[in-house]
Design a protein around this motif. Structure first.
Motif, PDB file in Angstrom:
ATOM      1  N   LYS A   1      54.448  39.810  61.291  1.00  0.00           N
ATOM      2  CA  LYS A   1      55.690  39.063  61.105  1.00  0.00           C
ATOM      3  C   LYS A   1      55.405  37.571  60.957  1.00  0.00           C
ATOM      4  CE  LYS A   1      60.129  38.084  63.318  1.00  0.00           C
ATOM      5  NZ  LYS A   1      60.985  38.319  64.511  1.00  0.00           N
ATOM      6  N   GLN A   2      54.525  37.055  61.802  1.00  0.00           N
ATOM      7  CA  GLN A   2      54.212  35.626  61.746  1.00  0.00           C
ATOM      8  C   GLN A   2      53.602  35.251  60.405  1.00  0.00           C
ATOM      9  OE1 GLN A   2      51.725  35.126  65.205  1.00  0.00           O
ATOM     10  NE2 GLN A   2      53.452  34.649  66.552  1.00  0.00           N
ATOM     11  N   PHE A   3      52.716  36.078  59.890  1.00  0.00           N
ATOM     12  CA  PHE A   3      52.041  35.744  58.643  1.00  0.00           C
ATOM     13  C   PHE A   3      52.977  35.918  57.435  1.00  0.00           C
ATOM     14  CE2 PHE A   3      49.027  36.791  55.097  1.00  0.00           C
ATOM     15  CZ  PHE A   3      48.435  35.535  55.041  1.00  0.00           C
ATOM     16  N   LEU A   4      53.767  36.992  57.431  1.00  0.00           N
ATOM     17  CA  LEU A   4      54.625  37.266  56.296  1.00  0.00           C
ATOM     18  C   LEU A   4      55.794  36.294  56.156  1.00  0.00           C
ATOM     19  CD1 LEU A   4      54.839  41.176  56.487  1.00  0.00           C
ATOM     20  CD2 LEU A   4      53.554  39.828  54.832  1.00  0.00           C
ATOM     21  N   PHE A   5      56.248  35.747  57.283  1.00  0.00           N
ATOM     22  CA  PHE A   5      57.455  34.945  57.227  1.00  0.00           C
ATOM     23  C   PHE A   5      57.279  33.493  57.681  1.00  0.00           C
ATOM     24  CE2 PHE A   5      58.885  39.321  57.457  1.00  0.00           C
ATOM     25  CZ  PHE A   5      59.839  39.364  56.479  1.00  0.00           C
ATOM     26  N   SER A   6      56.104  33.131  58.186  1.00  0.00           N
ATOM     27  CA  SER A   6      55.931  31.774  58.697  1.00  0.00           C
ATOM     28  C   SER A   6      56.022  30.720  57.605  1.00  0.00           C
ATOM     29  CB  SER A   6      54.592  31.639  59.430  1.00  0.00           C
ATOM     30  OG  SER A   6      53.520  31.886  58.536  1.00  0.00           O
ATOM     31  N   GLN A   7      55.477  31.032  56.421  1.00  0.00           N
ATOM     32  CA  GLN A   7      55.459  30.048  55.335  1.00  0.00           C
ATOM     33  C   GLN A   7      56.739  30.073  54.515  1.00  0.00           C
ATOM     34  OE1 GLN A   7      51.686  30.030  53.079  1.00  0.00           O
ATOM     35  NE2 GLN A   7      50.980  31.574  54.517  1.00  0.00           N
ATOM     36  N   HIS A   8      57.529  31.121  54.711  1.00  0.00           N
ATOM     37  CA  HIS A   8      58.743  31.269  53.904  1.00  0.00           C
ATOM     38  C   HIS A   8      59.891  31.584  54.837  1.00  0.00           C
ATOM     39  CE1 HIS A   8      56.097  31.485  50.407  1.00  0.00           C
ATOM     40  NE2 HIS A   8      55.326  32.228  51.183  1.00  0.00           N
TER      41      HIS A   8
ATOM     42  N   ILE B   1      54.865  50.165  59.196  1.00  0.00           N
ATOM     43  CA  ILE B   1      56.323  50.268  59.270  1.00  0.00           C
ATOM     44  C   ILE B   1      56.781  50.229  60.724  1.00  0.00           C
ATOM     45  CG2 ILE B   1      58.275  51.827  58.863  1.00  0.00           C
ATOM     46  CD1 ILE B   1      56.843  52.722  56.283  1.00  0.00           C
ATOM     47  N   ASP B   2      56.079  50.969  61.576  1.00  0.00           N
ATOM     48  CA  ASP B   2      56.414  51.001  63.004  1.00  0.00           C
ATOM     49  C   ASP B   2      56.206  49.631  63.656  1.00  0.00           C
ATOM     50  OD1 ASP B   2      57.603  52.970  64.438  1.00  0.00           O
ATOM     51  OD2 ASP B   2      55.779  54.012  64.985  1.00  0.00           O
ATOM     52  N   ALA B   3      55.065  49.016  63.350  1.00  0.00           N
ATOM     53  CA  ALA B   3      54.739  47.723  63.959  1.00  0.00           C
ATOM     54  C   ALA B   3      55.736  46.645  63.542  1.00  0.00           C
ATOM     55  CB  ALA B   3      53.314  47.312  63.574  1.00  0.00           C
ATOM     56  N   LEU B   4      56.098  46.620  62.262  1.00  0.00           N
ATOM     57  CA  LEU B   4      57.072  45.642  61.785  1.00  0.00           C
ATOM     58  C   LEU B   4      58.440  45.882  62.429  1.00  0.00           C
ATOM     59  CD1 LEU B   4      56.033  45.498  58.024  1.00  0.00           C
ATOM     60  CD2 LEU B   4      55.946  43.594  59.646  1.00  0.00           C
ATOM     61  N   LYS B   5      58.801  47.145  62.579  1.00  0.00           N
ATOM     62  CA  LYS B   5      60.081  47.474  63.207  1.00  0.00           C
ATOM     63  C   LYS B   5      60.137  46.937  64.633  1.00  0.00           C
ATOM     64  CE  LYS B   5      63.031  51.448  64.324  1.00  0.00           C
ATOM     65  NZ  LYS B   5      63.153  52.931  64.256  1.00  0.00           N
ATOM     66  N   LEU B   6      59.031  47.085  65.369  1.00  0.00           N
ATOM     67  CA  LEU B   6      58.987  46.597  66.751  1.00  0.00           C
ATOM     68  C   LEU B   6      59.140  45.084  66.821  1.00  0.00           C
ATOM     69  CD1 LEU B   6      56.111  48.831  68.187  1.00  0.00           C
ATOM     70  CD2 LEU B   6      58.520  48.914  68.846  1.00  0.00           C
ATOM     71  N   SER B   7      58.758  44.389  65.748  1.00  0.00           N
ATOM     72  CA  SER B   7      58.881  42.927  65.739  1.00  0.00           C
ATOM     73  C   SER B   7      60.173  42.456  65.073  1.00  0.00           C
ATOM     74  CB  SER B   7      57.675  42.302  65.035  1.00  0.00           C
ATOM     75  OG  SER B   7      57.684  42.607  63.660  1.00  0.00           O
TER      76      SER B   7
ATOM     77  N   VAL C   1      61.451  43.583  61.995  1.00  0.00           N
ATOM     78  CA  VAL C   1      61.400  43.521  60.541  1.00  0.00           C
ATOM     79  C   VAL C   1      61.632  44.920  59.972  1.00  0.00           C
ATOM     80  CG1 VAL C   1      59.981  42.984  58.518  1.00  0.00           C
ATOM     81  CG2 VAL C   1      59.795  41.576  60.586  1.00  0.00           C
ATOM     82  N   GLU C   2      62.545  45.017  59.025  1.00  0.00           N
ATOM     83  CA  GLU C   2      62.836  46.297  58.371  1.00  0.00           C
ATOM     84  C   GLU C   2      61.949  46.460  57.153  1.00  0.00           C
ATOM     85  OE1 GLU C   2      66.675  48.617  56.354  1.00  0.00           O
ATOM     86  OE2 GLU C   2      66.951  46.732  57.456  1.00  0.00           O
ATOM     87  N   THR C   3      61.533  47.698  56.885  1.00  0.00           N
ATOM     88  CA  THR C   3      60.664  47.974  55.742  1.00  0.00           C
ATOM     89  C   THR C   3      61.316  48.994  54.817  1.00  0.00           C
ATOM     90  OG1 THR C   3      58.694  47.612  57.108  1.00  0.00           O
ATOM     91  CG2 THR C   3      58.367  48.744  55.020  1.00  0.00           C
TER      92      THR C   3
END
Length: 439
Positions: free
Chosen positions: A429-436, A45-51, A53-55
């Motif tokens: 972030k790159q993996f979760l959103f790169s293809q979509h 959650i912390d890592a995604l927030k820094l990039s 992305v909200e969780t």
């Protein structure tokens, strides 16, 4: 500055019920929402927030009758607690421990004629613990664009695959140690649901090989991303100051372990066996082992310590959310011991390494990836179950203090360069959103 939040992940917790986890470590839901930090989940959650992305974290409970909305105070993330289905609540009156694979352990005092029914109930219970319509509605209501499950070898992942298809939303899953299939039904269902998912996030190279061999998933569907660690939490006073703070003797050489008391899975029996061997040549006044944690196997650990020949083991029987307190204990130590048999990608050794401690660890999944260069990565890796080799590694650190201090510095450097929240957040972030492509 971070970019404004534009992407949102629905993070699905894997426990049948959140209280199964919290009761095990003596915490309340208030503790969880107001003070719980660390571990892979809040690290994500912390890592995604820094990039940017909200969780939204989704949990499930039999103690609520309507959706409860919370804010996780340390990260600001929203936590939704959904009521478990009524049928599952009835099942839990009979199946007291649905995480067991054997009826005798899951159901108390089961009569012989009842066992076939209980076995079927045990093997199907995992598919009844999730309120499908409610979860689908709340994911849509929260405007999430990606679903991320804690584990893929779990029935909730299969259910989320159905929800993701209905919502036309990409489904991902992580690996946090759940590589076993509890139900015999899963071996057939999982092959389909894994094909439906957009990708898996796996930190352990050992697990990547297993998944590719068993399911034939292409490499492009798998991202090797480590669990993150917030380095800011593991900075502060030095060893001399923390020992004074904790009233620990300055002359002793101290080894330490912290985490959930899962006696066999965490290899606490191997660690204590090894420590007893170390103590055969070192007096109890010169060295000490500190164990910090609580969990379901607390009585097993208590019994083992009562019969141990080592009289210099201190067990602090609590699961603490106080990161400053954990930091003080870790920083006051000279080495970190980790004898696990089964892991996803443990964060506890990374926390110790961030505090400058050399690591003695078994080759549980994840550890070979952390200690890729052996001592140059900051630790010594031992085959599982080998308490004699584990003891020899501890003795090496104890008898070669200059080398041990240098390994500690290399351990800290390893964590800073490879496992920080900032670095992991970008990869996720790159993996979760790169293809979509999401707006």
């Amino acid at each position: 500055m971070n970019e404004p939040m534009a992407k949102k992940v629905a993070l699905i917790e894997w426990n049948h019920l959140i209280e199964d986890f919290l009761d095990n470590i003596g915490l309340s839901m208030d503790d969880y929402t107001e003070r719980m930090t660390g571990g892979w989940l809040f690290g994500y959650i912390d890592a995604l927030k820094l990039s940017g992305v909200e969780t939204v974290l989704f949990c499930f409970s039999s103690r609520v009758n309507a959706v409860q909305y919370h804010i996780h105070k340390p990260t600001g993330a929203q936590i939704l607690v959904l009521p478990s289905p009524r049928f599952y609540r009835k099942l839990r009156r009979v199946i007291l421990n649905p995480y067991e694979s054997h009826v005798e352990k899951a159901v108390k005092n089961a009569k012989k004629w009842q066992k076939p029914f209980y076995k079927l109930a045990l093997h199907t219970a995992s598919w009844f613990n999730t309120p499908m319509r409610l979860l689908k509605r709340e994911i849509k209501k929260q405007q999430c664009s990606v679903i991320l499950c804690q584990e893929y070898e779990h029935a909730r992942f299969d259910l989320c695959a159905i929800i993701a298809k209905k919502l036309k939303m990409p489904l991902y899953a992580t690996f946090q140690g759940g590589y076993w299939q509890q139900s015999f039904f899963e071996r057939y269902i999982r092959r389909f649901t894994l094909r439906w998912c957009a990708g898996l996030i796996i930190a352990s190279g050992i697990e990547i090989e297993r998944v590719q061999k068993k399911y034939g998933l292409p490499s492009k569907k798998i991202a090797q991303v480590s669990n993150p660690i917030d380095l800011a939490m593991w900075q502060g006073a030095g060893r001399e100051e923390t020992r004074k703070l904790l009233a620990l003797p300055s002359h002793k050489w101290i080894a330490i372990w912290h985490g959930r008391i899962d006696y066999l899975r965490k290899g606490l029996d191997v660690m204590i066996d090894s420590w007893e061997k170390v103590c055969e040549n070192n007096g109890p006044d010169d060295i000490a082992l500190i164990i910090i944690g609580d969990g379901n196997d607390r009585e097993l650990l208590r019994q083992r310590l009562q019969t141990s020949s080592a009289k210099n083991i201190t067990w602090i029987n609590e699961y603490t959310n106080d990161r400053k307190k954990i930091y003080a204990y870790l920083k006051s130590a000279n080495a970190y011991l980790f004898a696990s048999r089964s892991e996803g990608f443990a964060v506890a050794p990374l926390e110790a390494m961030a505090c400058g401690l050399p690591l003695v660890a078994t080759n549980a999944p994840g550890i070979p990836d952390v200690l890729q260069d052996g001592k140059n990565s900051g630790g010594i890796m031992i085959e599982q179950e080998d308490s004699s080799a584990f003891a020899d590694a501890i003795l090496f650190l104890l008898q070669n203090k200059a080398n041990a201090e240098n390994m500690g510095r290399l351990a800290e450097k390893n964590v800073v360069e490879n496992f920080s929240s900032q670095a992991v957040g970008i990869q996720l972030k790159q993996f979760l959103f790169s293809q979509h492509k999401q707006s």
